[in-house]
Each structure stands twice: as C-alpha cells, then as structure tokens.
Design a protein around this motif. Structure first.
Motif, short mmCIF file in Angstrom:
data_model
loop_
_atom_site.label_atom_id
_atom_site.label_comp_id
_atom_site.label_asym_id
_atom_site.label_seq_id
_atom_site.Cartn_x
_atom_site.Cartn_y
_atom_site.Cartn_z
N ALA A 230 0.81 -1.20 0.00
CA ALA A 230 0.00 0.00 0.00
C ALA A 230 0.85 1.26 0.00
CB ALA A 230 -0.95 -0.02 1.19
N ALA A 231 2.10 1.15 0.47
CA ALA A 231 2.96 2.33 0.54
C ALA A 231 3.09 3.01 -0.82
CB ALA A 231 4.33 1.92 1.07
N GLY A 232 3.24 2.24 -1.88
CA GLY A 232 3.43 2.89 -3.16
C GLY A 232 2.91 2.06 -4.31
N GLY A 233 1.94 1.21 -4.00
CA GLY A 233 1.41 0.32 -5.03
C GLY A 233 0.74 1.07 -6.16
N VAL A 234 0.79 0.47 -7.33
CA VAL A 234 0.15 1.05 -8.51
C VAL A 234 -0.84 0.03 -9.06
CG1 VAL A 234 0.51 1.90 -10.86
CG2 VAL A 234 2.19 2.42 -9.07
N ALA A 235 -2.11 0.40 -9.10
CA ALA A 235 -3.09 -0.48 -9.70
C ALA A 235 -3.05 -0.29 -11.21
CB ALA A 235 -4.48 -0.15 -9.17
N VAL A 236 -2.96 -1.39 -11.94
CA VAL A 236 -3.03 -1.36 -13.41
C VAL A 236 -4.24 -2.19 -13.78
CG1 VAL A 236 -1.86 -1.89 -15.57
CG2 VAL A 236 -0.53 -1.10 -13.59
N VAL A 237 -5.27 -1.53 -14.27
CA VAL A 237 -6.53 -2.23 -14.51
C VAL A 237 -7.06 -1.89 -15.90
CG1 VAL A 237 -7.13 -2.23 -12.06
CG2 VAL A 237 -7.91 -0.34 -13.52
N GLY A 238 -7.98 -2.70 -16.36
CA GLY A 238 -8.55 -2.46 -17.68
C GLY A 238 -9.44 -3.59 -18.10
N SER A 239 -9.72 -3.57 -19.38
CA SER A 239 -10.72 -4.46 -19.95
C SER A 239 -10.27 -5.92 -19.95
CB SER A 239 -10.96 -4.00 -21.38
OG SER A 239 -12.11 -4.58 -21.88
N ARG A 240 -11.24 -6.82 -19.73
CA ARG A 240 -10.95 -8.23 -19.92
C ARG A 240 -10.81 -8.54 -21.41
NH1 ARG A 240 -15.84 -10.38 -16.59
NH2 ARG A 240 -16.46 -8.34 -17.39
N SER A 241 -11.65 -7.89 -22.21
CA SER A 241 -11.55 -8.10 -23.66
C SER A 241 -10.62 -7.03 -24.23
CB SER A 241 -12.92 -8.06 -24.31
OG SER A 241 -13.65 -6.96 -23.82
N ALA A 242 -9.38 -7.08 -23.80
CA ALA A 242 -8.37 -6.12 -24.23
C ALA A 242 -7.88 -6.47 -25.63
CB ALA A 242 -7.21 -6.12 -23.25
N THR A 243 -7.28 -5.49 -26.28
CA THR A 243 -6.64 -5.74 -27.57
C THR A 243 -5.18 -6.13 -27.33
OG1 THR A 243 -5.82 -3.49 -27.83
CG2 THR A 243 -8.06 -3.93 -28.60
N THR A 244 -4.51 -6.61 -28.36
CA THR A 244 -3.09 -6.92 -28.19
C THR A 244 -2.31 -5.64 -27.90
OG1 THR A 244 -2.82 -6.77 -30.57
CG2 THR A 244 -3.07 -8.97 -29.66
N TYR A 245 -2.80 -4.51 -28.46
CA TYR A 245 -2.19 -3.22 -28.13
C TYR A 245 -2.28 -2.98 -26.62
CZ TYR A 245 -2.17 1.82 -27.28
OH TYR A 245 -1.93 3.06 -26.76
N GLY A 246 -3.46 -3.16 -26.08
CA GLY A 246 -3.68 -2.89 -24.66
C GLY A 246 -2.85 -3.79 -23.76
N THR A 247 -2.82 -5.08 -24.06
CA THR A 247 -2.08 -5.99 -23.19
C THR A 247 -0.58 -5.72 -23.30
OG1 THR A 247 -2.14 -7.70 -24.89
CG2 THR A 247 -3.82 -7.81 -23.21
N SER A 248 -0.14 -5.35 -24.49
CA SER A 248 1.28 -5.08 -24.66
C SER A 248 1.68 -3.81 -23.88
CB SER A 248 1.58 -4.96 -26.16
OG SER A 248 2.56 -4.01 -26.41
N VAL A 249 0.86 -2.78 -23.98
CA VAL A 249 1.16 -1.53 -23.26
C VAL A 249 1.06 -1.75 -21.75
CG1 VAL A 249 0.32 0.81 -22.81
CG2 VAL A 249 0.47 -0.02 -25.16
N ALA A 250 0.04 -2.50 -21.31
CA ALA A 250 -0.13 -2.74 -19.87
C ALA A 250 1.06 -3.52 -19.31
CB ALA A 250 -1.43 -3.51 -19.62
N GLY A 251 1.53 -4.51 -20.09
CA GLY A 251 2.67 -5.30 -19.64
C GLY A 251 3.93 -4.45 -19.52
N ASP A 252 4.19 -3.62 -20.52
CA ASP A 252 5.37 -2.76 -20.49
C ASP A 252 5.31 -1.77 -19.33
OD1 ASP A 252 6.24 -4.02 -22.73
OD2 ASP A 252 5.84 -2.36 -24.12
N LEU A 253 4.13 -1.20 -19.17
CA LEU A 253 3.96 -0.19 -18.13
C LEU A 253 4.12 -0.81 -16.74
CD1 LEU A 253 1.59 2.73 -18.30
CD2 LEU A 253 1.43 1.31 -16.27
N ALA A 254 3.53 -2.00 -16.54
CA ALA A 254 3.66 -2.67 -15.25
C ALA A 254 5.11 -3.04 -14.99
CB ALA A 254 2.77 -3.92 -15.23
N ALA A 255 5.81 -3.48 -16.05
CA ALA A 255 7.22 -3.84 -15.89
C ALA A 255 8.04 -2.62 -15.47
CB ALA A 255 7.76 -4.41 -17.21
N ALA A 256 7.77 -1.47 -16.09
CA ALA A 256 8.52 -0.26 -15.77
C ALA A 256 8.23 0.19 -14.34
CB ALA A 256 8.16 0.85 -16.76
#
Lengths: 378, 378
Positions: free
Chosen positions: A120-146
């Motif tokens: 909770a100190a500095g967590g970042v929620a990354v949320v979005g659609s279940r029916s995501a596009t490959t664009y969305g999942t790719s961006v979400a993965g990169d962003l979460a990794a960073a």
C-alpha cells in the motif's frame, strides 16, 4: 503488533454473516466494535436484513477452526490492528458509497509472502478491460514492468486481458505484484489463471475480502474494485470500454483522492473509449509509459520526466538568418556567396558569416570559392 | 469597405522587400504606416538589414502591375482595411514571437470564392504530420468532415498526410476548406497536390502571405503556421511526432489563446508522441471526434457532448439487492424462491419481490413455482 484473537474471530463471524462492501456493516462496526456487532447480528440478524437460516449457519460456526484451516492452506486473515494492515484502507470509511458499496473491509485473507502494508505504501493499480486488444495488453505489460522495476508493487485483479498482462509484466522483471480477488483466495477465477495465481501466491500475494471457498458474484466484483483502488497510491486504466468494470475502479480511485491515470489508444478502438472519456473530462491524467506513472506518484519536485526528444539535428539549432541562408544555398550545383546573398535577400557580409557557421555544423560545403548543400542523413 | 489603392500597393512593395513573419516589419508598420515604411525601406534598406540588390529589385517594381497580373490569374490581395480582412489576425501583433517570427501579415493573396472573414469566424485548423499513418489520416478525414458538416471551415496547409486528409474530409461532405500555403498561391507544393489546390481554389480558398510565384522555404513554413493558427478559432493536432511542424502551429494556437485540441493515438506510435505530450502537459485538450471539437468551440453552455454510452442492458439498472438475488438464481436448473433466498443470504420476502422485478426486465424466468436465469443476448 497484532489484533487480539477475539477480535479476529469476531471479524471471521461477521465475514460469514455479511457480504463485502456493505456500508451498513462498516458503519455499525465503527459504532459497536466487531465483537458486539457479531453477537448482535447473530441474535438479531434482521438488523441488516439477514435471513434466519444464515444466522443459523453462523450458530454452528467455529471461527477459530476457520482460521486454523485457512492457516493450514497457507492463508492468513489480516485485520485492522495487525501491523500488516494497510492504514490507507481506513479511508474507505470516510468517502461516499459507489453503487451502494463502501466501507473498510472487515479483514483481508492473504495467500503469499508479501506484506500488505508494503504494497500500500506505493502500489500502482493497473486495470482495464478483460476483452483487451493486443495493443492494450502489450502496453499494460510494459507499463507494469517499468513501474515494478522502480520498486513499486503492481496491483490488479487477475482477470483476463489487462489484469493478466499487468501481473505478468511485473513478474517478468522480478517485481512484486498483488492480485485482489472477488472470490476466496483458494479459488481460481478465471480457472485458466490457476497457475498465475499460484505463482503470485509464491512470489507476491493473492488477497480477498471473501473467506476461502466463496465464488465470485457481480456484487463481489464491484466491492473488490474499491479494495484495488484503496490499496494503491495510483490507478492506471489501460483499456476500458464505456461499460468496463475498470471505470468503477477508476471512480473509486478518484473518490479516494488517489492519482488516476489513463493510457490513450486509437480513438477508433472501443476498448479505449472509456479511458478517453476519463482523460477528456480531466478525471484522469494522460500517461504513455511507466516513467510518467512514477513521476505522477512521486512527491512534488522529486521526479520529472522530460518530454522525449528526437535526436538533435544540426538544422534544429539554426537561427532565422541561418535558415534563410541555408534555404538559398543550391542543392545540386554550387553558388558564390554573393549569389547566395542575393537569393536570400541579405547582405554579403551576413551571408558569408552564416555560411561559415552552416559549414561548421555540416549543413553546407565549400568548393573553392563556392557553396553547396551537404547531403544530410535522413 | 476596402483599403485604398495606395495602401494596397505599398503593401505589395513591402511584400517584395521583406520575408513573411518578420516582427520588425510589423512593428515599424504600426509606427509608420505602410506607405511611409515602403518608401523608407526603398531609400534605406539597411533599416531591416535588406540587401542593396533587393532594394534595386524593388526600384523597378510596379505594384499596380503585380496586382493586375494577379487579378488576371484570379488572385486578389486582401489587406487590413478591406471588409474581407479577418480582424482576428491583428492579434498576431500583440503576442510574443515564436522562433523569431510573428506579426500580422502585410496582406493575404487569395485564390478562391471564400471570404476570409467568414473563415475566421469559426474556422477549425486540422493539422498534423506529413508522414501520417493510415490511422491518422482516417481520423483526420472523419473529424474534418464532422466539423465541416457543422458549417465550420476547415483550415490546413495542403501538405501530404494529415493536411490532405483534412481538406478531403471537408470537401467530401460539401463543406468549406481553406489551404494556407508557404509559397505563392499559384504554385503547387507538393506538386502532386496541384489538383487538390485547384479544387480548393474553385470551392474554398487558397491563401498565402507570399506573392504569386514564390517557392516555399523553411522559414516560410514556420511563418505560415502562425497564419493557420490565427485564422482559426481552434486548432486540432491529429498526429505529430516530437519534431513535427504541427507542434509549431499548436504553439501559435496556445499563444493566441485559441482552443488547442489533440487526438490521441496508440502510445506505441511515434506520430502520436507529440500530441500525447500536448495532452499530458495540459496544453491541449483531448478530442476523439468532431462533436468534441464543436463542443469545445461553442460558447459555454450551448453544446454539450454526452459521453457515448453503450446501449442500456437490463442488468445495468439493478440495485444491490436485485444483483445479489440474480447472482443466486441458478443458470441451468430451477430453484424455489426459498432456496434462492438461502443462497443470497436474504429474507424470502425480499427475495420474492426482487425475483418478480427481475422477471419484469427479462433477467429471470418463472417455471411453475421455481426460478431460473433467462438467457441474455450478448
């Protein structure tokens, strides 16, 4: 520091008697305390409209046994009063309900080594659609990794699409990540995510308000979203159609004064419409990569992302006079300085000075007493 | 109302002697007037660092002849004092220079039936990258079409990519559109756009500060951008990489207090990076379609775009109790109300009332005394 056993057991009883996110429970809890409320509810279930048979079920309940069985399955019940309890969840008691749901959880069932207060100190929620596009999942993965590379925990809901990509992005860089579920932490929903959830339970944490064994329901998903938002310092919505549950999480993040961010996408893509609406109305701020998220969450003045710049090219640094002279230098043949000056409408002295500066940055070339453009790499 | 002939001819002479967007010219013009400034410059060109031979060129100049030849080619020179002169261009004299350029144009050479003051009343500049993606050109075309359908003139620069798509989008719905060039209005740059420019000259207008015959240069493109921004009530940037000239136009729009808007795109697309930066810093507001542009430009309170909503589904209107009951109704077999009540943890009375409401919106179905879910269209 940890809550005493009677308190914990009273909360287990309340957990059986009530659904998560019932603001009446949170309110009564604040007035009466968990032990009195549990006793009262067992004696007069109609206080919350509880059915006789549910109260009966509770009569035979052995909270200590529930806790022991959970512990045997590697599941602990963290409640307010425990050192691990994230203080920020208390804020849920001080904001209005969303869709009739609200209030601090009674407790959180946790499977995994991660301490909740560290998340909770500095967590970042990354949320979005279940029916995501490959664009969305790719961006979400990169962003979460960073974000995870910066030492922040990625919080999400273990659903298909964006959630899954976010957890995987964090895991892929050895980061920490937490799944908050709308069912018991011993269950896998969706069932295809059993390996992901087991992995999270080994390296991060799988968390739920619901006691082990319970299945997800519509209401439980909505209640769960408030926990995701409350446990995180900021929430990033990657793709969310106009009806997406991620917008409910976004609503909670706003209500809790958490930093709400959105990743844009093509305006022609339905899964980005909800995000664009958040950005358009100013509810969320635009982020395109992990650095922007880290900047938005950093204390003011400690992290600033400079706009990404294309590599400098010599022509970028020219002043107006140099630009005019450069425009007047022929491309295919050569010209004398006086002829360049004439074409540029400038004095020969100014033109000659500019030509020498242009030569020093490689934009023109002298051939004898004449000048021509130097070819530029594209 | 029209400017007198001496004034117009003096401006033609200044147009020959100077480059567009020279803020020194605009400043001196304000102090001395066009006729005195033209005479002074011809006598002492060094006032602006003008070369002797340029002054010589002006000596033989016949401004009336220039105007007559332009008129014969269907080109008029509109100057301040003419009824058609767009008053809003004067604002260029009251803001700081951008990259050393600024000031109200001396006049505008116009080819086409459209009156410039009509453009400026509510024109919308749609600008962006020459190396646009198919996504960008498609969005720019749709947006321009929507804006033009609302009776607003689409202003752009006739370049490849976004500019071209914007002009075509407006033309495609029979709307009005104006190209502002960085060369003479009788020239085609790029040459492939000759048919487009001829079409614009027949149905809209092709406009330039530069007198007929002159080719474009680097500086002229920069000077031209300020005219696009100043002639429009708002500027929409569709795709712009971090080095795009469209960002220069955006800068002018901001400086002139015009409404600056940006269309987002995939964060993985370089041609959208500049737009995202404008949106992220708050310089531009996010728009995804023409209605948003029209709303942003409308006087406060006259046009509001409601967020696009997915079609209502029966489940959207449920309250929490109904959601809990619905979750408790079995999908594949039927169950009695008492059993549903038990599963939902609610009283039979509450459950039965909710079941009847759920049946009335088609979410559950009664079979004898039992209940089951009604199949829902996806």
């Amino acid at each position: 520091m940890s809550a005493d056993q009677d308190e914990r057991e009273a909360r287990v009883r309340l957990n059986v008697l009530t659904e998560p996110g019932d603001p009446r429970v949170a309110r009564l809890l604040g007035v009466m305390g968990a032990q009195a409320l549990a006793t009262e509810l067992a004696a007069d279930g109609e206080l919350l409209g509880l059915r006789e048979d549910v109260r009966m079920r509770e009569d035979g309940l052995d909270p200590a046994g529930v806790l022991a069985r959970a512990a045997a399955a590697g599941i602990r019940y963290v409640v307010p009063g425990d050192a691990e309890w994230p203080a920020c969840l208390a804020e849920l008691d001080h904001v209005d309900a969303v869709s009739g749901l609200g209030g601090q959880p009674l407790g959180l069932w946790v499977r995994g080594p991660l301490r909740l207060d560290d998340v909770a100190a500095g967590g970042v929620a990354v949320v979005g659609s279940r029916s995501a596009t490959t664009y969305g999942t790719s961006v979400a993965g990169d962003l979460a990794a960073a974000v995870a590379s910066e030492g922040r925990t990625v919080v999400s809901g273990a659903a298909f699409g964006i959630d899954q990509a976010a957890h995987r992005g964090a895991l892929g860089v050895g980061g920490t990540t937490v799944a908050v579920l709308a069912c018991g932490v011993d269950r896998a929903y969706p069932s295809a995510h059993r390996p992901l959830l087991d992995h999270l339970a080994q390296h991060g944490a799988v968390v739920s308000e619901l006691r082990p064994g319970l299945p997800p329901t519509r209401v439980r998903f909505l209640a769960r979203n408030r926990v995701i938002a409350a446990m995180s310092a900021g929430t990033v919505v990657v793709e969310a159609a106009v009806r997406s549950g991620a917008l409910n999480t976004a609503n909670w993040a706003s209500r809790l004064n958490r930093v709400l961010m959105g990743v844009p996408g093509p305006v022609t893509s339905a899964p980005s419409e909800g995000v664009h609406e958040l950005l358009r109305t100013g509810a969320a701020s635009l982020v395109t990569r992990g650095e922007h998220v880290v900047e938005a969450l950093a204390p003011v003045g400690t992290a600033t992302v400079l706009p990404r710049r294309a590599p400098e090219r010599p022509a970028d640094a020219l002043d107006l006079l140099e630009m005019r002279v450069l425009d007047a230098v022929p491309l295919v043949h050569t010209a004398a300085a006086v002829s360049v000056a004439h074409a540029a409408g400038l004095s020969v002295a100014d033109t000659t000075r500019a030509l020498h500066r242009l030569r020093s940055v490689g934009l023109v070339r002298a051939e004898g007493a004449s000048w021509r453009r130097a070819p530029q790499p594209e």
